[in-house]
Scaffold this motif. Structure first.
Motif, mmCIF file in Angstrom:
data_model
loop_
_atom_site.group_PDB
_atom_site.id
_atom_site.type_symbol
_atom_site.label_atom_id
_atom_site.label_comp_id
_atom_site.label_asym_id
_atom_site.label_seq_id
_atom_site.Cartn_x
_atom_site.Cartn_y
_atom_site.Cartn_z
ATOM 1 N N ASP A 95 23.248 67.103 53.739
ATOM 2 C CA ASP A 95 24.168 67.998 54.453
ATOM 3 C C ASP A 95 24.899 67.254 55.568
ATOM 4 O O ASP A 95 26.095 67.471 55.797
ATOM 5 N N ASN A 96 24.197 66.356 56.270
ATOM 6 C CA ASN A 96 24.859 65.551 57.295
ATOM 7 C C ASN A 96 25.941 64.671 56.671
ATOM 8 O O ASN A 96 27.043 64.554 57.208
ATOM 9 N N LEU A 97 25.636 64.077 55.536
ATOM 10 C CA LEU A 97 26.625 63.221 54.871
ATOM 11 C C LEU A 97 27.847 64.037 54.463
ATOM 12 O O LEU A 97 28.990 63.620 54.672
ATOM 13 N N MET A 142 21.775 54.659 59.186
ATOM 14 C CA MET A 142 22.393 54.624 57.857
ATOM 15 C C MET A 142 23.111 55.941 57.556
ATOM 16 O O MET A 142 24.200 55.944 56.965
ATOM 17 N N VAL A 143 22.505 57.056 57.961
ATOM 18 C CA VAL A 143 23.154 58.360 57.756
ATOM 19 C C VAL A 143 24.463 58.415 58.552
ATOM 20 O O VAL A 143 25.498 58.890 58.042
ATOM 21 N N ALA A 144 24.427 57.897 59.779
ATOM 22 C CA ALA A 144 25.640 57.934 60.611
ATOM 23 C C ALA A 144 26.755 57.099 59.979
ATOM 24 O O ALA A 144 27.919 57.515 59.953
ATOM 25 N N VAL A 145 26.405 55.922 59.449
ATOM 26 C CA VAL A 145 27.410 55.087 58.775
ATOM 27 C C VAL A 145 27.873 55.779 57.500
ATOM 28 O O VAL A 145 29.070 55.847 57.195
ATOM 29 N N GLY A 146 26.906 56.334 56.764
ATOM 30 C CA GLY A 146 27.236 57.016 55.513
ATOM 31 C C GLY A 146 28.152 58.210 55.738
ATOM 32 O O GLY A 146 29.099 58.429 54.977
ATOM 33 N N ARG A 147 27.898 58.960 56.787
ATOM 34 C CA ARG A 147 28.748 60.121 57.080
ATOM 35 C C ARG A 147 30.204 59.678 57.311
ATOM 36 O O ARG A 147 31.143 60.307 56.818
#
Ligand code: ATP
Ligand code: MG
Length: 240
Positions: A95-97, A142-147
């Motif tokens: 959901d964050n992505l 990684m989630v922050a970069v992926g988002r």
């Protein structure tokens, strides 16, 4: 591609940027070095449309970015991984992505976007249903970069992505940036780990007290006496 000229910005009476002029070409990795309080985050936030500068200009492919709201800057292909990540800890990884794909163009292609992010960060595919707060610091980054990648950017800006991470994870995150860049995405990187940043950057700028005080190729900055003294520590200065 990105052209910043004479940028001045601040908060109330506090000046944070003075006459900042810099450019980033398509496909480049550009590092931004500077001590705490130099104005690095302010500069990235101005480009992202999160801080409104006092004067100066920011153009992206010739378009005036200062005329656009932050969400339209993202739609134009400029995405920021903000300082401190700013994720929704109680929501799942996936959901964050998906929040990064909010623009109509990328929302329609979000499945393909997720697959790209999961290919870069396989551990996130395994943990796609986990809440972000259950992840390690490195996985959260990684989630922050992926988002940001979910916005399908042509310029990815990262504000200290390796802060607080173990050295092994710093290397992993920076390696991913090289892979992202090889896929044609320009990278504007604020990074405390100066040797690592300069080893992967094509060019860099040094920002001190809100002013650009140096610029050059990664190799030239690495050899620069001021950079070595200020950012690489006393051991680096003594080395031939
Ligand atoms: N929201 C704010 N309100 C008031 N002053 C601010 C605000 N954000 C930053 N500043 C000030 O603006 C200047 C530049 O801050 P900025 O966060 O851009 O620096 P930085 O180079 O990103 O620093 P750091 O390495 O600590 O992240 C500093 O003097 C800081 O105290
Ligand atoms: Mg900062």
């Amino acid at each position: 591609m990105l052209e910043i000229r004479g940028l001045e910005a601040g908060y109330g009476d506090v000046r944070a940027l003075s006459g900042v002029t810099l450019s980033i070409a398509a496909g480049e990795i550009v590092a931004l070095l500077g001590p705490n309080g130099a104005g690095k985050s302010t500069l990235l936030n101005c480009v992202a449309g999160l801080v409104t500068p006092w004067t100066g200009s920011i153009h992206w492919d010739g378009e005036d970015l200062l005329a656009l709201d932050a969400h339209l800057v993202v739609e134009r292909g400029v995405a920021l991984v903000p300082e401190g990540r700013r994720l929704f800890g109680g929501m799942s990884v996936q959901d964050n992505l998906e929040l990064g794909a909010f623009a109509p163009r990328t929302w329609a292609a979000r499945r393909a976007g997720l697959e790209r992010v999961y290919a870069l960060f396989p551990v996130l595919a395994e943990r796609r249903r986990a809440t972000v707060q259950a992840l390690s610091g490195g996985q959260q980054q990684m989630v922050a970069v992926g988002r940001a990648l979910m916005a399908s950017p042509r310029l990815l800006m990262l504000d200290e992505p390796s802060l607080g991470l173990a050295p092994r994870l710093v290397a992993a995150i920076l390696e991913v940036l090289v892979a992202i860049n090889r896929a044609g995405v320009a990278v504007f990187l604020v990074e405390q780990n100066v040797p690592a940043a300069l080893s992967l950057a094509h060019r860099g700028y040094v920002l001190e007290g809100g002013r650009i005080v140096g610029e050059g190729t990664g190799a030239a900055l690495m050899a620069d006496a001021h950079v070595r003294r200020a950012y690489l520590g006393p051991l680096a200065v003594r080395r031939p």
